[in-house]
Structure formats: structure tokens, C-alpha cells
Design a protein around this motif. Structure first.
Motif, mmCIF file in Angstrom:
data_model
loop_
_atom_site.group_PDB
_atom_site.id
_atom_site.type_symbol
_atom_site.label_atom_id
_atom_site.label_comp_id
_atom_site.label_asym_id
_atom_site.label_seq_id
_atom_site.Cartn_x
_atom_site.Cartn_y
_atom_site.Cartn_z
ATOM 1 N N GLN A 2 0.935 -1.471 0.317
ATOM 2 C CA GLN A 2 0.265 0.267 -0.099
ATOM 3 C C GLN A 2 1.025 1.140 -0.305
ATOM 4 O O GLN A 2 2.129 1.343 0.553
ATOM 5 N N LEU A 3 0.483 2.109 -0.370
ATOM 6 C CA LEU A 3 0.778 3.666 -1.308
ATOM 7 C C LEU A 3 0.853 4.969 -0.549
ATOM 8 O O LEU A 3 -0.379 5.101 -0.960
ATOM 9 N N GLN A 4 1.130 4.792 -0.019
ATOM 10 C CA GLN A 4 0.492 6.905 0.415
ATOM 11 C C GLN A 4 1.641 7.728 0.139
ATOM 12 O O GLN A 4 2.701 7.937 1.481
ATOM 13 N N ALA A 5 1.075 9.337 -0.270
ATOM 14 C CA ALA A 5 1.045 9.390 -0.979
ATOM 15 C C ALA A 5 1.034 11.055 0.244
ATOM 16 O O ALA A 5 0.543 11.475 0.176
ATOM 17 N N SER A 6 1.948 11.913 0.455
ATOM 18 C CA SER A 6 2.171 13.206 1.258
ATOM 19 C C SER A 6 3.265 14.476 0.572
ATOM 20 O O SER A 6 4.201 13.570 0.345
ATOM 21 N N GLY A 7 3.195 16.080 1.146
ATOM 22 C CA GLY A 7 4.100 16.215 1.401
ATOM 23 C C GLY A 7 3.179 17.814 -0.389
ATOM 24 O O GLY A 7 4.447 18.098 0.194
ATOM 25 N N GLY A 8 2.423 17.749 0.049
ATOM 26 C CA GLY A 8 1.959 18.772 -0.860
ATOM 27 C C GLY A 8 1.172 19.915 -0.590
ATOM 28 O O GLY A 8 1.460 19.681 0.662
ATOM 29 N N GLY A 9 1.778 20.691 -1.548
ATOM 30 C CA GLY A 9 0.433 22.213 -0.491
ATOM 31 C C GLY A 9 0.835 23.079 -2.175
ATOM 32 O O GLY A 9 0.698 23.163 -2.840
ATOM 33 N N LEU A 10 0.679 24.126 -1.286
ATOM 34 C CA LEU A 10 1.149 25.451 -1.654
ATOM 35 C C LEU A 10 1.961 26.185 -1.955
ATOM 36 O O LEU A 10 2.759 26.518 -0.707
ATOM 37 N N VAL A 11 2.680 26.647 -3.030
ATOM 38 C CA VAL A 11 4.301 27.059 -3.421
ATOM 39 C C VAL A 11 4.192 28.568 -4.053
ATOM 40 O O VAL A 11 3.320 28.001 -5.229
ATOM 41 N N GLN A 12 5.087 28.789 -3.939
ATOM 42 C CA GLN A 12 4.992 30.274 -4.970
ATOM 43 C C GLN A 12 6.179 29.384 -6.142
ATOM 44 O O GLN A 12 6.909 28.840 -5.768
ATOM 45 N N ALA A 13 6.606 29.998 -7.379
ATOM 46 C CA ALA A 13 7.071 29.471 -8.136
ATOM 47 C C ALA A 13 8.299 29.912 -7.571
ATOM 48 O O ALA A 13 8.360 31.301 -7.250
ATOM 49 N N GLY A 14 9.090 29.208 -8.099
ATOM 50 C CA GLY A 14 10.955 29.256 -7.457
ATOM 51 C C GLY A 14 10.816 28.662 -6.055
ATOM 52 O O GLY A 14 11.760 28.823 -6.327
ATOM 53 N N GLY A 15 10.290 28.055 -5.643
ATOM 54 C CA GLY A 15 10.284 27.672 -4.348
ATOM 55 C C GLY A 15 9.901 26.131 -4.699
ATOM 56 O O GLY A 15 10.942 25.561 -5.742
ATOM 57 N N SER A 16 10.378 25.068 -3.722
ATOM 58 C CA SER A 16 10.332 24.084 -3.348
ATOM 59 C C SER A 16 9.413 22.893 -2.667
ATOM 60 O O SER A 16 9.162 23.670 -1.372
ATOM 61 N N LEU A 17 9.550 21.657 -2.452
ATOM 62 C CA LEU A 17 8.814 20.621 -1.996
ATOM 63 C C LEU A 17 9.352 19.771 -1.654
ATOM 64 O O LEU A 17 10.122 19.362 -3.120
ATOM 65 N N ARG A 18 9.282 18.534 -1.156
ATOM 66 C CA ARG A 18 9.323 17.792 -1.153
ATOM 67 C C ARG A 18 8.292 16.798 -0.338
ATOM 68 O O ARG A 18 7.683 16.343 -0.029
ATOM 69 N N VAL A 91 -2.268 17.016 -9.448
ATOM 70 C CA VAL A 91 -1.779 15.856 -8.155
ATOM 71 C C VAL A 91 -1.185 14.637 -8.210
ATOM 72 O O VAL A 91 -0.694 14.465 -10.077
ATOM 73 N N TYR A 92 -0.099 14.807 -7.394
ATOM 74 C CA TYR A 92 0.623 13.827 -7.650
ATOM 75 C C TYR A 92 0.234 12.696 -7.287
ATOM 76 O O TYR A 92 0.413 12.302 -6.439
ATOM 77 N N TYR A 93 0.980 11.435 -7.581
ATOM 78 C CA TYR A 93 0.815 9.899 -7.468
ATOM 79 C C TYR A 93 1.985 9.294 -7.897
ATOM 80 O O TYR A 93 3.121 9.327 -8.015
ATOM 81 N N CYS A 94 2.491 8.281 -6.416
ATOM 82 C CA CYS A 94 3.274 7.199 -6.160
ATOM 83 C C CYS A 94 2.544 6.077 -7.060
ATOM 84 O O CYS A 94 1.499 5.471 -6.695
ATOM 85 N N ALA A 95 3.443 5.310 -7.639
ATOM 86 C CA ALA A 95 3.682 4.030 -8.346
ATOM 87 C C ALA A 95 4.854 2.521 -7.747
ATOM 88 O O ALA A 95 5.184 3.156 -7.552
ATOM 89 N N GLY A 114 -0.626 4.963 -5.035
ATOM 90 C CA GLY A 114 -0.863 5.527 -3.916
ATOM 91 C C GLY A 114 -1.721 6.759 -4.427
ATOM 92 O O GLY A 114 -2.412 7.279 -5.775
ATOM 93 N N LYS A 115 -2.800 7.205 -3.237
ATOM 94 C CA LYS A 115 -3.702 8.038 -3.675
ATOM 95 C C LYS A 115 -2.864 9.601 -3.939
ATOM 96 O O LYS A 115 -1.567 9.361 -3.367
ATOM 97 N N GLY A 116 -3.143 10.316 -3.963
ATOM 98 C CA GLY A 116 -2.579 11.837 -4.887
ATOM 99 C C GLY A 116 -2.937 12.364 -3.983
ATOM 100 O O GLY A 116 -3.571 12.996 -2.679
ATOM 101 N N THR A 117 -1.451 13.513 -4.209
ATOM 102 C CA THR A 117 -1.642 14.665 -3.111
ATOM 103 C C THR A 117 -1.054 16.063 -4.488
ATOM 104 O O THR A 117 -0.465 15.891 -4.819
ATOM 105 N N GLN A 118 -1.952 16.685 -3.886
ATOM 106 C CA GLN A 118 -2.250 18.430 -4.699
ATOM 107 C C GLN A 118 -1.014 18.919 -4.723
ATOM 108 O O GLN A 118 -0.495 19.698 -3.627
ATOM 109 N N VAL A 119 -0.215 19.504 -5.466
ATOM 110 C CA VAL A 119 1.180 21.201 -5.670
ATOM 111 C C VAL A 119 0.152 21.431 -6.667
ATOM 112 O O VAL A 119 -0.575 21.650 -7.448
ATOM 113 N N THR A 120 0.108 22.437 -5.676
ATOM 114 C CA THR A 120 -0.557 23.643 -6.413
ATOM 115 C C THR A 120 1.192 25.203 -6.077
ATOM 116 O O THR A 120 1.475 25.137 -5.545
#
Length: 123
Positions: A2-18, A91-95, A114-120
Motif C-alpha cells: 500500500q502506498l500513501q503519498a504526502s507532502g503536497g501543498g501551495l508554494v510560490q513559483a521558484g519554491g520547493s516541496l518534498r 495531483v502527484y501520485y506515487c506508483a 497511491g492516492k494523490g497529493t495536490q501540488v499547487t
């Protein structure tokens, strides 16, 4: 597995997320990858990594900005996303699949999603 993705969110252009993908079961037996789907578009490949972590593959659109990695002891995969652009919004998905990372990048051999996580990314 089973896969569970996390860590998405709202970020400004030029920013980073993991993003993280927490897995159960025999995670180390599977290649894993990240895919994304933007509104009104088909799901597309982002990055893939072999089961050992030694070989990686990237879509041209994210090369040099995104890094895929995994920690088999923690049964977790990661996608470090730097220099984010508005067009990365999706929406980002892991597989995972009992196949090669090379094969996974074409969407073949995927056994688990896995279920997706939204990145905006705002401009």
C-alpha cells in the motif's frame, strides 16, 4: 503493498516541496515512480527509480529540478521538487511495480498506486 503519498501543498513559483510516499510490505522489491495529472490533462510520468535506488529516470520537463530517491529501510520514497513552476501544478501520485524503473517510466508494470497529493504552484 500500500502506498500513501504526502507532502503536497501551495508554494510560490521558484519554491520547493518534498513529496513522500510511505509504503507497506516488501517495498524494496519494487521499482517506484511519480506521476502527475493536471486538470484536463492525462496523467504523465515524472520520475522513476529502481528497486535498489541505483538508477533513476526523469521526464525532460523536470530534469535538473526534481530528484527522486528512496530509503528502503524506512519503506519510503521521495520526490524533491525545486525551482517549481506554475506548470508543475497537478495531483502527484506515487506508483510501484515489480519491474524495472525503465519500464515503469512508460507506465508499464505498475502494480500499485497511491492516492494523490495536490501540488499547487502560484505565479
Amino acid at each position: 503493498v500500500q502506498l500513501q503519498a504526502s507532502g503536497g501543498g501551495l508554494v510560490q513559483a521558484g519554491g520547493s516541496l518534498r513529496l513522500s510516499c510511505a509504503a507497506s510490505g516488501t517495498f524494496s522489491s519494487y521499482a517506484m515512480g511519480w506521476f502527475r495529472q493536471a486538470p484536463g490533462k492525462e496523467r504523465e510520468f515524472v520520475a522513476a527509480i529502481s528497486n535498489s535506488g541505483g538508477i533513476t529516470y526523469y521526464a525532460d520537463s523536470v530534469k535538473a529540478r526534481f530528484t527522486i530517491s528512496r530509503d528502503n529501510a524506512k519503506k519510503t520514497g521521495y520526490l524533491q521538487m525545486n525551482s517549481l513552476k506554475p506548470e508543475d501544478t497537478a495531483v502527484y501520485y506515487c506508483a510501484a511495480g515489480a519491474t524495472s524503473g525503465r519500464n515503469l517510466q512508460y507506465g508499464n508494470g505498475i502494480d500499485f498506486w497511491g492516492k494523490g497529493t495536490q501540488v499547487t504552484v502560484s505565479s
